[in-house]
Design an enzyme around this catalytic site. Structure first.
Site, PDB file in Angstrom:
ATOM      1  N   CYS A  30     -61.069  56.702  -6.637  1.00 41.15           N
ATOM      2  CA  CYS A  30     -61.260  57.108  -5.245  1.00 41.15           C
ATOM      3  C   CYS A  30     -62.515  56.488  -4.605  1.00 41.15           C
ATOM      4  O   CYS A  30     -62.515  55.302  -4.330  1.00 41.15           O
ATOM      5  CB  CYS A  30     -61.266  58.625  -5.178  1.00 41.15           C
ATOM      6  SG  CYS A  30     -60.786  59.217  -3.569  1.00 41.15           S
ATOM      7  N   HIS A  59     -57.668  61.464  -9.510  1.00 39.63           N
ATOM      8  CA  HIS A  59     -58.601  62.407 -10.138  1.00 39.63           C
ATOM      9  C   HIS A  59     -57.792  63.247 -11.128  1.00 39.63           C
ATOM     10  O   HIS A  59     -56.615  62.982 -11.376  1.00 39.63           O
ATOM     11  CB  HIS A  59     -59.170  63.360  -9.065  1.00 39.63           C
ATOM     12  CG  HIS A  59     -60.001  62.687  -8.025  1.00 39.63           C
ATOM     13  ND1 HIS A  59     -61.270  62.223  -8.246  1.00 39.63           N
ATOM     14  CD2 HIS A  59     -59.724  62.438  -6.722  1.00 39.63           C
ATOM     15  CE1 HIS A  59     -61.757  61.709  -7.119  1.00 39.63           C
ATOM     16  NE2 HIS A  59     -60.857  61.832  -6.182  1.00 39.63           N
TER      17      HIS A  59
HETATM   18  N1  GLN Z   1     -64.833  59.790   0.859  1.00 43.91           N
HETATM   19  C1  GLN Z   1     -63.649  59.082   0.410  1.00 43.91           C
HETATM   20  C2  GLN Z   1     -62.359  59.566   1.093  1.00 43.91           C
HETATM   21  O1  GLN Z   1     -62.311  60.668   1.569  1.00 43.91           O
HETATM   22  C3  GLN Z   1     -63.481  59.240  -1.092  1.00 43.91           C
HETATM   23  C4  GLN Z   1     -63.211  60.681  -1.511  1.00 43.91           C
HETATM   24  C5  GLN Z   1     -63.097  60.840  -3.016  1.00 43.91           C
HETATM   25  O2  GLN Z   1     -63.777  60.162  -3.780  1.00 43.91           O
HETATM   26  N2  GLN Z   1     -62.213  61.797  -3.426  1.00 43.91           N
HETATM   27  O3  GLN Z   1     -61.377  58.836   1.095  1.00 43.91           O
END
Ligand code: GLN
Length: 240
Positions: free
Chosen positions: A95, A191
């Site tokens: 992510c 994740h």
């Molecule tokens: N801030 C980024 C987004 O919202 C990554 C979020 C994350 O790492 N889950 O896409």
């Protein structure tokens, strides 16, 4: 044998249980009698060739991403990481970490955050919050995870996605791609944590790390993955 896991920005980029990937890599190596060191590499730390045999770069909110993007560029760590991947060192990014390894990430507010340009891809924040269980088909078989992002990532130059979405949003909710794989570097939105429920992928990272470090083909001794596969198959059954 020994491997060093380079945990990139562990203090800033570690959300939605991503440290579970470090635990999975560490235990799966130790269960095979391989020594493991985890090295946190964050803002202001130096990095040189050979410091890590595998890199992990977790997820993070936009604010943390802005701090990290600037450190990657100003410290030169982004260039070192790119050179390490070019010589085959494996990397898993999730992510927010994945987004910063592309060409850029444009958050909702503020300027574009420069990426390390490892992956030929770019990310634009969107008004969709893409949350939920994510199941994909990949070269590692089915992979299961959990996504929570607003950023939409678009792959360029025919680079391979990690896999194709069976259930969930993936890179952008449009082209059914999820993640990106370049040499032994993987970026994705999974994740979960990803590796405990996907043991084949976890072992692939360990095998690549050892082979690059010791310069020879290495076959990992099989582990009893009954529990891991029960968790994996239950997720596929419920969400696939
Ligand atoms: N801030 C980024 C987004 O919202 C990554 C979020 C994350 O790492 N889950 O896409």
């Amino acid at each position: 044998m020994k491997i060093t896991i380079g945990y990139l920005y562990a203090d800033l980029m570690n959300i939605y249980g991503d440290t579970g990937n470090i635990i999975a890599l560490k235990k799966r190596a130790q269960w095979r009698g391989i020594d493991v060191e985890v090295k946190n590499i964050s803002v202001g730390d130096k990095l040189k060739k050979g410091d890590a045999d595998i890199f992990f770069f977790g997820g993070g909110q936009d604010q943390a991403q802005s701090i990290v993007a600037s450190d990657l560029e100003s410290s030169g760590k982004g260039k070192i990481i790119k050179a390490e991947i070019e010589r085959g060192v494996p990397l898993l990014s999730i992510c927010g970490g994945y987004q910063l390894l592309g060409e850029y990430y444009k958050p909702h507010k503020g300027p574009k955050l420069p990426g390390t340009e490892l992956f030929p891809a770019y990310t634009l924040a969107s008004h969709d919050r893409m949350i939920g269980n994510l199941v994909i088909n990949s070269m590692f078989g089915t992979l299961v995870g959990f996504e929570n992002h607003s950023g939409k990532t678009y792959l360029k130059n025919k680079v391979s996605p990690l896999g194709m979405v069976v259930k969930g949003w993936g890179n952008n909710g449009k082209d059914r791609t999820e993640g990106c794989i370049y040499k032994n570097a993987v970026g994705c939105y999974m994740h979960g944590s990803l590796l405990p429920k996907n043991p084949k992928l976890a072992d692939w990272f360990l095998k690549k790390a050892l082979e690059v470090k010791y310069g020879k083909e290495i076959e990992l001794e099989p582990l009893d993955d009954t529990l891991e596969l029960q968790a994996h198959n239950s997720a596929v059954k419920r969400f696939g």
